[in-house]
Write a protein that holds these residues in place. Structure first.
Motif, PDB file in Angstrom:
ATOM      1  N   LYS A  53       0.837  -1.215   0.000  1.00 51.40           N
ATOM      2  CA  LYS A  53       0.000   0.000   0.000  1.00 51.40           C
ATOM      3  C   LYS A  53       0.863   1.252   0.000  1.00 51.40           C
ATOM      4  O   LYS A  53       0.618   2.187  -0.770  1.00 51.40           O
ATOM      5  CB  LYS A  53      -0.929  -0.008   1.218  1.00 51.40           C
ATOM      6  N   ILE A  54       1.886   1.262   0.877  1.00 49.61           N
ATOM      7  CA  ILE A  54       2.772   2.442   0.951  1.00 49.61           C
ATOM      8  C   ILE A  54       3.524   2.586  -0.370  1.00 49.61           C
ATOM      9  O   ILE A  54       3.718   3.680  -0.894  1.00 49.61           O
ATOM     10  CB  ILE A  54       3.737   2.327   2.154  1.00 49.61           C
ATOM     11  N   LEU A  57       1.258   4.076  -2.880  1.00 48.82           N
ATOM     12  CA  LEU A  57       1.033   5.482  -2.540  1.00 48.82           C
ATOM     13  C   LEU A  57       2.227   6.332  -2.960  1.00 48.82           C
ATOM     14  O   LEU A  57       2.070   7.406  -3.536  1.00 48.82           O
ATOM     15  CB  LEU A  57       0.792   5.606  -1.028  1.00 48.82           C
ATOM     16  N   LEU A  61       2.197   9.333  -5.593  1.00 51.66           N
ATOM     17  CA  LEU A  61       2.624  10.666  -5.172  1.00 51.66           C
ATOM     18  C   LEU A  61       3.721  11.205  -6.076  1.00 51.66           C
ATOM     19  O   LEU A  61       3.705  12.367  -6.467  1.00 51.66           O
ATOM     20  CB  LEU A  61       3.124  10.627  -3.713  1.00 51.66           C
TER      21      LEU A  61
END
Ligand SMILES: [Fe+2]
Length: 225
Positions: A53-54, A57, A61
């Motif tokens: 997930k990170i 992300l 970003l």
């Protein structure tokens, strides 16, 4: 996956050119994702197990950051100043060099208008246009407007073709918005001087040489020139 996407975009270029903007954005976004990988490596300390997930992300970003930066930065025209000296010069000249406006496609008329005002304040002796003033995605009116503005500068404007001005890839897109003759006439009718492997005398101590674009087979080589 990313390598595959890059290859697909490169090989299916004619298809993608037609829908230039979204795919150019995708191309840049994917590149941003690649650039983000070292960051992830540092974050995870080169561990094999990562937090999906990170990771996702971070990718999103970095893609957003690159696209936002590009969009904002496009509107920011930063002039760079250079001083060249030569013992052969008997007087000083102020010259402005500008290229790659890609009018309507990359640059808006508002930004260009602001740049024109800044150029006027410099009181140049002459202006050099380094090509790609318009491109395959420029509208006919945008091209005409730009050369009309250059024509009003009140100083000699010398022009060389870039690889996009004559819209060589327009057949892959929506067709040309002007012909090669129409472009040449628009440039010269506004008093600009096209240099295609030509030398022009600016003053007793200064000559300007303008080359034909490398995409044209008629271009002379340096020795010939
Ligand atoms: Fe360009």
């Amino acid at each position: 996956m990313i390598a595959l996407a890059f290859a697909l975009i490169a090989f299916a270029a004619p298809v993608f050119w037609r829908h230039g903007y979204p795919f150019a954005a995708l191309y840049i976004a994917l590149l941003a994702d690649v650039l983000c990988d070292p960051l992830k490596a540092v974050l995870y300390g080169f561990r094999k197990k990562t937090d999906q997930k990170i990771s996702l992300l971070l990718s999103l970003l970095s893609m957003a950051a690159v696209l936002i930066y590009g969009t904002v930065n496009m509107e920011r025209v930063v002039p760079s100043r250079h001083v060249y000296t030569s013992g052969k010069l008997k007087q000083s000249y102020t010259a402005v060099f500008i290229s790659d406006l890609h009018i309507g496609s990359s640059q808006s008329e508002a930004v260009v208008e602001k740049a024109f005002n800044e150029i006027r304040e410099l009181h140049p002796d002459f202006i050099m246009l380094g090509g790609d003033i318009s491109d395959e995605q420029s509208e006919n009116e945008e091209m005409k407007w730009t050369y009309a503005q250059f024509g009003k500068m009140g100083v000699p404007v010398y022009y060389i073709y870039g690889n996009h001005d004559r819209q060589p890839r327009s057949a892959y897109m929506y067709g040309p918005t002007y012909s090669r003759d129409e472009l040449a006439n628009m440039i010269t009718d506004n008093g600009l001087i096209i240099l295609q492997d030509e030398l022009v005398k600016i003053g007793d101590d200064l000559y300007l040489l303008g080359r034909e674009d490398t995409s044209e087979y008629t271009r002379k080589n340096v020795t010939e020139l």
